[in-house]
Design a protein around this motif. Structure first.
Motif, short mmCIF file in Angstrom:
data_model
loop_
_atom_site.label_atom_id
_atom_site.label_comp_id
_atom_site.label_asym_id
_atom_site.label_seq_id
_atom_site.Cartn_x
_atom_site.Cartn_y
_atom_site.Cartn_z
N SER A 14 0.85 -1.18 0.00
CA SER A 14 0.00 0.00 0.00
C SER A 14 0.89 1.23 0.00
O SER A 14 1.79 1.34 0.83
CB SER A 14 -0.90 0.03 1.24
N LEU A 15 0.65 2.11 -0.93
CA LEU A 15 1.31 3.41 -0.95
C LEU A 15 0.33 4.38 -0.31
O LEU A 15 -0.72 4.67 -0.88
CB LEU A 15 1.64 3.84 -2.38
N LEU A 16 0.64 4.83 0.89
CA LEU A 16 -0.24 5.73 1.64
C LEU A 16 0.25 7.15 1.41
O LEU A 16 1.37 7.51 1.79
CB LEU A 16 -0.22 5.36 3.13
N LEU A 17 -0.57 7.94 0.78
CA LEU A 17 -0.18 9.28 0.32
C LEU A 17 -0.58 10.32 1.37
O LEU A 17 -1.76 10.58 1.58
CB LEU A 17 -0.86 9.59 -1.01
N HIS A 18 0.39 10.90 2.03
CA HIS A 18 0.17 11.91 3.06
C HIS A 18 0.64 13.26 2.52
O HIS A 18 1.78 13.38 2.08
CB HIS A 18 0.97 11.59 4.33
N TYR A 19 -0.25 14.24 2.58
CA TYR A 19 0.15 15.57 2.12
C TYR A 19 -0.78 16.64 2.70
O TYR A 19 -1.86 16.33 3.17
CB TYR A 19 0.18 15.65 0.59
N PRO A 20 -0.34 17.89 2.66
CA PRO A 20 -1.20 18.98 3.15
C PRO A 20 -2.49 19.04 2.33
O PRO A 20 -2.46 18.85 1.11
CB PRO A 20 -0.37 20.24 2.95
N GLU A 47 -0.23 17.33 7.58
CA GLU A 47 -0.45 16.38 6.50
C GLU A 47 -1.50 15.37 6.92
O GLU A 47 -1.55 14.95 8.07
CB GLU A 47 0.85 15.67 6.14
N GLN A 48 -2.34 14.98 5.98
CA GLN A 48 -3.37 13.99 6.21
C GLN A 48 -3.23 12.89 5.17
O GLN A 48 -2.63 13.10 4.11
CB GLN A 48 -4.76 14.62 6.09
N LEU A 49 -3.81 11.73 5.46
CA LEU A 49 -3.87 10.67 4.47
C LEU A 49 -4.80 11.14 3.36
O LEU A 49 -5.98 11.38 3.60
CB LEU A 49 -4.38 9.37 5.10
N GLY A 50 -4.26 11.30 2.18
CA GLY A 50 -5.03 11.85 1.07
C GLY A 50 -5.45 10.81 0.05
O GLY A 50 -6.30 11.07 -0.79
N GLU A 62 4.09 6.74 2.51
CA GLU A 62 4.40 5.61 3.36
C GLU A 62 4.16 4.33 2.56
O GLU A 62 3.10 4.17 1.96
CB GLU A 62 3.51 5.63 4.60
N ILE A 63 5.13 3.45 2.55
CA ILE A 63 5.01 2.17 1.85
C ILE A 63 4.84 1.10 2.91
O ILE A 63 5.72 0.92 3.75
CB ILE A 63 6.26 1.88 1.00
N ARG A 64 3.70 0.43 2.87
CA ARG A 64 3.45 -0.58 3.89
C ARG A 64 3.02 -1.88 3.23
O ARG A 64 2.06 -1.92 2.48
CB ARG A 64 2.35 -0.11 4.84
N PRO A 65 3.76 -2.97 3.51
CA PRO A 65 3.37 -4.26 2.95
C PRO A 65 2.09 -4.75 3.61
O PRO A 65 1.88 -4.54 4.81
CB PRO A 65 4.55 -5.18 3.27
N GLY A 66 1.25 -5.38 2.82
CA GLY A 66 0.04 -5.98 3.38
C GLY A 66 0.38 -7.31 4.04
O GLY A 66 1.34 -7.98 3.66
N ALA A 67 -0.41 -7.70 5.03
CA ALA A 67 -0.23 -8.98 5.69
C ALA A 67 -1.10 -10.05 5.03
O ALA A 67 -0.66 -11.16 4.79
CB ALA A 67 -0.57 -8.88 7.17
#
Length: 125
Positions: free
Chosen positions: A4-10, A76-79, A108-113
């Motif tokens: 998952s690429l979690l995109l955080h930005y203003p 920044e929020q999860l966008g 943020e790059i997070r591997p899925g379980a």
């Protein structure tokens, strides 16, 4: 492997960015998702509404507490989220490096379980 690429930005809107910047951002996201699709790695992608449209829930002393808005009070929020299916973290980093929000935020790059397809849970390997 799914990442998952979690995109955080203003968070901004058309009134603060201007129509030209909004159109440029939309074009950049379109080109990026097209590249992911063409490479066969895109599982899903979603841009989220402004964080003020969110609802946060939690349990406090066994009782459900419902709060309007996001939990985090940050600049920044999860966008948005993009889920890709690639061989390894290095490949996920390469795709994340190309995502437009890298220019104005954090990814943020997070591997899925595990993931589910048609109701079947599958370990993410």
């Amino acid at each position: 492997m799914h990442y998952s690429l979690l995109l955080h930005y203003p968070e901004h809107d058309a009134s603060t960015l201007g129509d030209e910047a909004i159109q440029a951002g939309q074009a950049a996201f379109s080109a990026y998702t097209r590249a992911l699709q063409d490479a066969g790695v895109l599982v899903s992608a979603e841009v989220l509404r402004h964080s003020t449209a969110s609802t946060t829930i939690r349990k406090v002393d066994g009782e459900l507490v419902v709060q309007d808005g996001p939990f985090a009070d940050t600049k920044e929020q999860l966008g948005g989220t993009i889920i890709i299916d690639v061989a390894d973290l290095d490949t996920a980093i390469e795709w994340a490096r190309q995502a437009p929000p890298i220019e104005w935020g954090v990814i943020e790059i997070r591997p899925g379980a595990t993931y589910t397809m048609n109701g079947v849970w599958t370990p993410n390997k």
